[in-house]
Enzyme design. Structure first.
Site, mmCIF file in Angstrom:
data_model
loop_
_atom_site.group_PDB
_atom_site.id
_atom_site.type_symbol
_atom_site.label_atom_id
_atom_site.label_comp_id
_atom_site.label_asym_id
_atom_site.label_seq_id
_atom_site.Cartn_x
_atom_site.Cartn_y
_atom_site.Cartn_z
ATOM 1 N N CYS A 177 37.334 128.227 -12.605
ATOM 2 C CA CYS A 177 37.835 127.337 -13.329
ATOM 3 C C CYS A 177 39.121 126.502 -12.527
ATOM 4 O O CYS A 177 39.254 125.223 -12.471
ATOM 5 C CB CYS A 177 38.839 127.788 -14.359
ATOM 6 S SG CYS A 177 37.496 128.741 -15.680
ATOM 7 N N CYS A 229 31.238 125.376 -19.070
ATOM 8 C CA CYS A 229 31.657 125.421 -17.740
ATOM 9 C C CYS A 229 31.414 126.726 -16.937
ATOM 10 O O CYS A 229 31.278 126.486 -15.635
ATOM 11 C CB CYS A 229 33.605 125.836 -17.863
ATOM 12 S SG CYS A 229 34.266 124.373 -18.500
#
Length: 268
Positions: A177, A229
């Site tokens: 991330c 994501c």
């Protein structure tokens, strides 16, 4: 030779300036686009359907969700979302909103886990009850400040696990991330990538989910955002309503502490 070098430097400078202006222009145009649509956010339709579902008798027990406790007491929605995820004593664990909804639908309405998690992410042909209810619930906290607690040991543990996940690198591209969201000024094409380690960025990003995605014609929740994501990082798809996603959400929500909640919002 010096003159050629000067011309080259000037050309590079002009090119860089042109790129910067193009990016700024694109960002401004996207902001104007959102502003034009802001007064007629289609997410309001999801909110209305979510309210109907919240108050509808459903499941084997023919019960509504009006006694669901999201942390502020049975049926209290105002201010609940800005304090989630949180520790719930009745299950002895930290839950985010969507996990807690699953719990209420199974315990209050008597739905099976499969029924309670059916169609978490909807489409035009197959609408999601979950996305509608999340829209309704989160809208009740508009204008309130994010205030997620890490006082309980399990809340603190969830935050630390979420932090580890944020920085964990893996997948086919060795991404984390943090690869996209730990530095200022990064973008993918026209999309700005908020630096989640920057408080104002974290607040602006977290407080605008769920959101109606114009490109998808659907309201998307935080679970969907994180799921996507993971997909972009080429990670395995996370299990819907998993403790892993709750922990990552805890990290993001805590980083957004003090931000004014303003969702369901509108995004490209």
């Amino acid at each position: 030779m010096k003159r050629t070098s000067s011309y080259l430097m000037a050309a590079l400078a002009v090119s860089a300036l042109g790129t910067a202006l193009a990016q700024t222009s694109a960002t401004d145009e996207i902001a104007k686009y959102r502003q034009l649509l802001a007064d007629g956010n289609p997410a309001e339709l999801w909110e209305m359907r979510g309210e109907e579902l919240w108050k509808k008798k459903d499941g084997p027990r023919e019960a509504t969700l009006e006694q669901c406790d999201l942390g502020k007491g049975p049926g209290v929605l105002k201010g609940a979302y800005v304090e989630l995820p949180r520790y719930f004593k009745d299950v002895n664990k930290v839950m985010d909103l969507e996990q807690r909804l699953i719990h209420c639908r199974t315990t209050l309405q008597g739905l099976t886990l499969e029924q309670a998690t059916k169609t978490p992410f909807g489409s035009t042909a197959n609408q999601s009850d979950i996305e509608a209810m999340v829209s309704y619930i989160t809208a009740q906290s508009k204008g309130m400040k994010m205030a997620v607690s890490t006082r309980h040991p399990q809340e603190k543990a969830a935050y630390e696990i979420g932090k580890q996940m944020f920085f964990y690198r893996g997948g086919a591209h060795d991404f984390a991330c943090a690869t996209c969201h730990s530095a200022n000024g990064q973008r993918i094409r026209l999309q700005e990538l908020p630096n989640i380690l920057n408080k104002s960025n974290a607040q602006a990003a977290y407080t605008t989910w769920p959101a109606y995605r114009v490109s998808q014609g659907e309201v998307r929740t935080m679970q969907h955002r994180l799921n996507d994501c993971f997909r972009q990082q080429r990670f395995p798809e996370p299990v819907y309503g998993s403790d892993l996603i709750t922990a990552l959400t805890m990290f993001l929500a805590k980083n957004a502490e003090g931000g004014t909640y303003n969702a369901p919002a509108l995004k490209r």
